[in-house]
Motif scaffolding. Sequence first.
Motif, PDB file in Angstrom:
ATOM      1  N   CYS A 136       0.826  -1.210   0.000  1.00  0.00           N
ATOM      2  CA  CYS A 136       0.000   0.000   0.000  1.00  0.00           C
ATOM      3  C   CYS A 136       0.860   1.259   0.000  1.00  0.00           C
ATOM      4  CB  CYS A 136      -0.938   0.004   1.205  1.00  0.00           C
ATOM      5  SG  CYS A 136      -2.255  -1.229   1.116  1.00  0.00           S
ATOM      6  N   GLU A 137       1.994   1.211   0.690  1.00  0.00           N
ATOM      7  CA  GLU A 137       2.885   2.376   0.769  1.00  0.00           C
ATOM      8  C   GLU A 137       3.914   2.395  -0.353  1.00  0.00           C
ATOM      9  OE1 GLU A 137       4.539   2.253   4.683  1.00  0.00           O
ATOM     10  OE2 GLU A 137       2.661   2.870   5.659  1.00  0.00           O
ATOM     11  N   LYS A 138       3.780   1.476  -1.305  1.00  0.00           N
ATOM     12  CA  LYS A 138       4.625   1.388  -2.496  1.00  0.00           C
ATOM     13  C   LYS A 138       6.091   1.126  -2.174  1.00  0.00           C
ATOM     14  CE  LYS A 138       1.525   4.203  -5.300  1.00  0.00           C
ATOM     15  NZ  LYS A 138       1.375   5.362  -6.208  1.00  0.00           N
ATOM     16  N   GLN A 139       6.347   0.518  -1.019  1.00  0.00           N
ATOM     17  CA  GLN A 139       7.699   0.081  -0.695  1.00  0.00           C
ATOM     18  C   GLN A 139       7.999  -1.248  -1.369  1.00  0.00           C
ATOM     19  OE1 GLN A 139       8.018  -0.091   3.581  1.00  0.00           O
ATOM     20  NE2 GLN A 139       7.099   1.925   3.854  1.00  0.00           N
ATOM     21  N   THR A 180       6.320  -4.017  -4.511  1.00  0.00           N
ATOM     22  CA  THR A 180       5.348  -4.237  -5.585  1.00  0.00           C
ATOM     23  C   THR A 180       5.003  -5.722  -5.653  1.00  0.00           C
ATOM     24  OG1 THR A 180       7.033  -4.682  -7.268  1.00  0.00           O
ATOM     25  CG2 THR A 180       6.389  -2.367  -6.915  1.00  0.00           C
ATOM     26  N   GLU A 208      -2.648  -3.118  -6.003  1.00  0.00           N
ATOM     27  CA  GLU A 208      -1.855  -1.916  -6.281  1.00  0.00           C
ATOM     28  C   GLU A 208      -2.698  -0.878  -7.015  1.00  0.00           C
ATOM     29  OE1 GLU A 208       2.678  -3.371  -6.935  1.00  0.00           O
ATOM     30  OE2 GLU A 208       1.252  -4.071  -8.439  1.00  0.00           O
TER      31      GLU A 208
END
Length: 374
Positions: A74-77, A79, A357
């Motif tokens: 969710c925090e795009k750390q 994928t 995503e």
Amino acid sequence: MECAWKGRATRCVGPARRRCGSCGAVAYCSASHQISHWSEHKEECKRLEEQMKHIDVLNEFPFTFSVEATVQVCEKQVTRCSFLSKRNIHQLGMWLYECHCGTSLASFDSSRLIDSWDLPDILCPCKEPESPISKHLSSWKEYYEWRCIPLNSPVALLLHWPLTIYHAVRTGLGSRIFEIYEKLHIHYLGPEKELLQLAVFAELHVLFPGLDVHIELVGPAVPQSRDGECITLCKYARCLSMDCVCKSSECVSWDVHTSKTSIITLNLRKGFYHDRYRDMAKDSFPHLIIAPNAGIAAYPSWLPTIELIKEMNIPAIFSDYCEEACNLGASCITSVTGCPLARPIQLNPFRQPVAVEGSALFLPCYSNCFLYGM
């Protein structure tokens, strides 16, 4: 995160960094877009505010990779591609369709069933369980313990399809299904990605021991070349271990009490349910209708299908990616039928444990996240 007013009268002026001060679930690129959206957003703002309070519950899974697959995605750390790559399953077999770089559904025209987990036997349910199912499963943890799968295994990413069917049957038909039915007929509406992962449905052999299960998968995403195709799932998806019993030619069978072999059959039908129903009902009148990730509010084609389901008076279970999508879908159903939901919106314990995503909300979204029914 995209601006909640994107695609309207004026172009966005930059990234969506201005969050709604009340719900915190949506964001905007500018104050003007936030003001323009308020006439619509005010209807959902309070609901979204309540849903934001339950983020921790949505992200709660028993797996060793839970933080990586939920908060970090969710925090795009992280994928989906990196998650799969770390486990050596990126773009392999049934996993090919679990990230954006996978083969598109439009290219699905092969008659070959992809039936490999591309994992060692210790990490996947490639053979019969050590003991038959003895209780109603209500969580991923219970399922993994029963199937003797370690909690670092990613197989739940694919098994959420058959486990959601299992939970929907229990929700829609009750616990006496083995006493009432010899063959269970399910009409499965709007399949998409799961058309490329059909081998995982063989797990229904052990989830419904001794019970024949026939599923009609109908939707516009079914390729024309496969319309009417019937698939019998005789074996579980295979593992990588060359000496595993899953490599044998024997079909699966599990019911130690009756020695009855269960049969899992899947029929593919192209088109909308309300157009194809009468053809299917001749041979397979449903006991239950299931519509995964339905998106009822987003597609007008659902309206005649909802009218048909009301006329049939058959239990129907819908799922969606987030609670708000279910709220919108429930509103559509009640406006068409004039009746309240028969089964209120509830969190699915067998939702896919990796966040979607590119969500339009700050709320985490999961495939088959919430269930509701008519």
